[in-house]
Design a protein around this motif. Structure first.
Motif, short mmCIF file in Angstrom:
data_model
loop_
_atom_site.label_atom_id
_atom_site.label_comp_id
_atom_site.label_asym_id
_atom_site.label_seq_id
_atom_site.Cartn_x
_atom_site.Cartn_y
_atom_site.Cartn_z
N GLY A 113 -5.43 7.11 2.22
CA GLY A 113 -5.39 6.78 3.64
C GLY A 113 -4.36 5.69 3.90
N ASP A 114 -4.13 5.39 5.17
CA ASP A 114 -3.11 4.41 5.54
C ASP A 114 -3.45 3.02 5.04
N ILE A 115 -2.47 2.38 4.43
CA ILE A 115 -2.60 0.98 4.00
C ILE A 115 -1.32 0.24 4.38
N VAL A 116 -1.44 -1.07 4.54
CA VAL A 116 -0.31 -1.93 4.86
C VAL A 116 0.37 -2.36 3.57
N ILE A 117 1.70 -2.17 3.53
CA ILE A 117 2.52 -2.61 2.40
C ILE A 117 3.48 -3.66 2.95
N ASP A 118 3.44 -4.86 2.38
CA ASP A 118 4.31 -5.93 2.85
C ASP A 118 4.81 -6.75 1.67
N ILE A 119 6.10 -6.66 1.42
CA ILE A 119 6.69 -7.42 0.32
C ILE A 119 7.70 -8.43 0.85
N THR A 120 7.42 -8.95 2.04
CA THR A 120 8.33 -9.88 2.68
C THR A 120 8.56 -11.14 1.84
N PHE A 121 7.49 -11.71 1.33
CA PHE A 121 7.60 -12.96 0.59
C PHE A 121 7.36 -12.72 -0.89
N PRO A 122 8.26 -13.21 -1.76
CA PRO A 122 8.03 -13.11 -3.20
C PRO A 122 6.76 -13.84 -3.59
N VAL A 123 6.10 -13.37 -4.63
CA VAL A 123 4.84 -13.94 -5.08
C VAL A 123 4.98 -15.45 -5.33
N SER A 124 6.15 -15.89 -5.79
CA SER A 124 6.35 -17.32 -6.08
C SER A 124 6.15 -18.20 -4.85
N LEU A 125 6.34 -17.65 -3.65
CA LEU A 125 6.14 -18.45 -2.44
C LEU A 125 4.67 -18.67 -2.12
N GLY A 126 3.78 -17.97 -2.79
CA GLY A 126 2.35 -18.23 -2.62
C GLY A 126 1.99 -19.66 -2.97
N ASP A 127 2.73 -20.27 -3.90
CA ASP A 127 2.50 -21.66 -4.28
C ASP A 127 2.78 -22.62 -3.12
N TYR A 128 3.55 -22.16 -2.14
CA TYR A 128 3.89 -22.99 -0.98
C TYR A 128 3.10 -22.61 0.26
N GLY A 129 2.09 -21.77 0.09
CA GLY A 129 1.24 -21.40 1.21
C GLY A 129 1.64 -20.14 1.96
N PHE A 130 2.68 -19.45 1.49
CA PHE A 130 3.07 -18.22 2.16
C PHE A 130 2.06 -17.11 1.83
N PRO A 131 1.84 -16.20 2.78
CA PRO A 131 0.89 -15.11 2.53
C PRO A 131 1.52 -14.06 1.61
N VAL A 132 1.04 -14.00 0.39
CA VAL A 132 1.55 -13.03 -0.57
C VAL A 132 0.39 -12.26 -1.17
N THR A 133 0.69 -11.11 -1.70
CA THR A 133 -0.30 -10.32 -2.40
C THR A 133 0.09 -10.37 -3.87
N ALA A 134 -0.60 -11.23 -4.61
CA ALA A 134 -0.27 -11.44 -6.02
C ALA A 134 -0.69 -10.26 -6.88
N HIS A 135 -1.81 -9.65 -6.55
CA HIS A 135 -2.32 -8.52 -7.32
C HIS A 135 -2.76 -7.44 -6.34
N TRP A 136 -2.32 -6.23 -6.58
CA TRP A 136 -2.63 -5.13 -5.68
C TRP A 136 -3.33 -4.03 -6.45
N ASP A 137 -4.41 -3.51 -5.88
CA ASP A 137 -5.19 -2.46 -6.55
C ASP A 137 -4.73 -1.05 -6.19
N GLY A 138 -3.72 -0.93 -5.33
CA GLY A 138 -3.22 0.38 -4.93
C GLY A 138 -3.99 1.02 -3.80
N LYS A 139 -5.06 0.37 -3.35
CA LYS A 139 -5.89 0.93 -2.28
C LYS A 139 -6.06 -0.01 -1.09
N SER A 140 -5.87 -1.30 -1.30
CA SER A 140 -6.11 -2.29 -0.26
C SER A 140 -4.83 -2.66 0.47
N ASP A 141 -5.00 -3.18 1.68
CA ASP A 141 -3.86 -3.68 2.45
C ASP A 141 -3.29 -4.93 1.79
N PHE A 142 -1.97 -5.09 1.91
CA PHE A 142 -1.32 -6.34 1.54
C PHE A 142 -1.65 -7.38 2.60
#
Length: 97
Positions: A12-41
């Protein structure tokens, strides 16, 4: 203005968003560090409007036309400058030991 994709990868439809590299998560940016292939980013904001870009050959042109309709020329310049500054920061941060 934020860009992301909505795709159906078999569950089914899921949101894919790779706008911010995972490394920016350390600075508070919304990132998806681990994806299960079924959930929204994670998204950085709640979408107010969406457009379908079904034709890869015209997708960029249609996106830029939509951005132009939603923003002033100055707003678009500020948006692009912000993206460039963020990319320069990421590049500099990744070069540090």
């Amino acid at each position: 203005m934020h860009n992301f994709l909505t795709c159906d990868v078999g569950h089914g439809d899921i949101v894919i968003d790779i706008t911010f590299p995972v490394s920016l998560g350390d600075y508070g940016f919304p990132v998806t560090a681990h994806w299960d292939g079924k959930s929204d980013f994670k998204l950085c904001c709640t979408p107010q409007a969406r457009i379908a870009l079904d034709d890869p050959d015209s997708a960029d042109k249609r996106k830029r036309a939509w951005l132009g309709a939603l923003n002033t020329e100055q707003g678009l310049r500020i948006r692009e400058a912000g993206i460039q500054e963020m990319m320069a920061y990421i590049h500099h941060d990744q070069q540090q030991p």
